[in-house]
Design an enzyme around this catalytic site. Structure first.
Site, mmCIF file in Angstrom:
data_model
loop_
_atom_site.group_PDB
_atom_site.id
_atom_site.type_symbol
_atom_site.label_atom_id
_atom_site.label_comp_id
_atom_site.label_asym_id
_atom_site.label_seq_id
_atom_site.Cartn_x
_atom_site.Cartn_y
_atom_site.Cartn_z
ATOM 1 N N TYR A 75 0.833 -1.204 0.000
ATOM 2 C CA TYR A 75 0.000 0.000 0.000
ATOM 3 C C TYR A 75 0.868 1.254 0.000
ATOM 4 C CZ TYR A 75 -3.732 -3.111 1.722
ATOM 5 O OH TYR A 75 -4.642 -4.134 1.877
ATOM 6 N N ASP A 89 -10.495 7.497 9.324
ATOM 7 C CA ASP A 89 -10.339 8.060 7.979
ATOM 8 C C ASP A 89 -11.350 9.199 7.842
ATOM 9 O OD1 ASP A 89 -12.799 6.835 7.566
ATOM 10 O OD2 ASP A 89 -12.051 5.332 6.168
ATOM 11 N N ARG A 181 -5.625 1.312 8.612
ATOM 12 C CA ARG A 181 -6.186 2.323 9.535
ATOM 13 C C ARG A 181 -5.771 2.041 10.977
ATOM 14 N NH1 ARG A 181 -12.042 2.254 9.372
ATOM 15 N NH2 ARG A 181 -11.903 0.286 8.236
#
Length: 227
Positions: A75, A89, A181
């Site tokens: 990522y 987020d 996250r």
């Protein structure tokens, strides 16, 4: 990707660049109905606000989905220090703000060391995992906290690629089941500033690269022209 002819019933592995704000299941539904695919599934969920590589399997190749899910993921993303949201987020509004003027680039880079190798992490309250047969994000949206068990994952690389406070750009290579996250949340806690994920793109699953993925509409248009 150059391929333009498909046999969906026999089985295809399709690489899709998931659009922003689409769920992974949205992509499944779109392809299923637009291309009249009888059997299709995806290997590895992406959050709605994330983009990037989604592997879709059709027909007889849906049996390979679990194998793709086991492969390592890569990522690239941007986190923001000094603010938090319940979802970690931008799905939810900010709920705290902390001064970060004392932080240095070295502080941030050194803090990432704690999150390399095999670690234990707790998935976010706003996630698609099931507890008691229900997706936990459904309760989270109602303000009902859920006890989520920690899980062991492996972070093979956590590289800070650019820092322009309060934003921190990063690259992560990790095992199946890792929540980026959660890493962002835990890094923010380690620095005592809080943090949220501003942007995230999955760039690789195993040997499959985002560079070879279809844009969703391009795949549908290319296939439709062949019919």
């Amino acid at each position: 990707m150059s391929k333009t002819t498909f046999d969906f019933n026999e089985g295809e592995v399709l690489l899709i660049d998931k659009p922003y704000q689409w769920t992974s299941f949205d992509v499944v539904k779109k392809l299923k109905f637009a291309l009249k695919i009888k059997k299709i599934g995806h290997a590895g969920t992406l959050d709605p606000l994330a983009t990037g590589l989604l592997i879709m399997c059709t027909g007889k190749l849906t049996k390979k989905i679990d194998g793709f899910q086991q492969q390592e993921k890569e990522y690239e993303g941007v986190l923001v220090l000094g603010k938090t949201t319940p979802s970690i987020d931008l799905e939810t509004s900010f709920d705290s703000e902390t001064d970060i003027s004392h932080l240095t680039e070295t502080d941030v880079i050194e803090a990432t060391e704690k999150f390399k190798g095999e670690i234990s992490q707790i998935p976010p309250q706003h996630s698609a995992i099931k507890v008691g047969g229900e997706r936990v994000y459904k309760k989270a949206r109602k303000g009902i906290p859920v006890q989520i068990k920690a899980r062991n994952v492996e972070i093979k690389a956590f590289v800070i690629t650019k820092i322009q406070f309060p934003e921190v750009h990063f690259k992560i290579i990790c095992s199946k089941g890792t929540y980026i996250r959660s890493l962002v949340r835990d890094l923010g806690n380690e620095l005592n500033t809080g943090a949220y994920l501003k942007a995230l793109t999955r760039t690789r699953i195993g040997d499959y690269s985002l560079n070879n993925a279809f844009q969703l509409n391009d795949l549908i248009e290319n296939f439709s022209k062949k019919q």
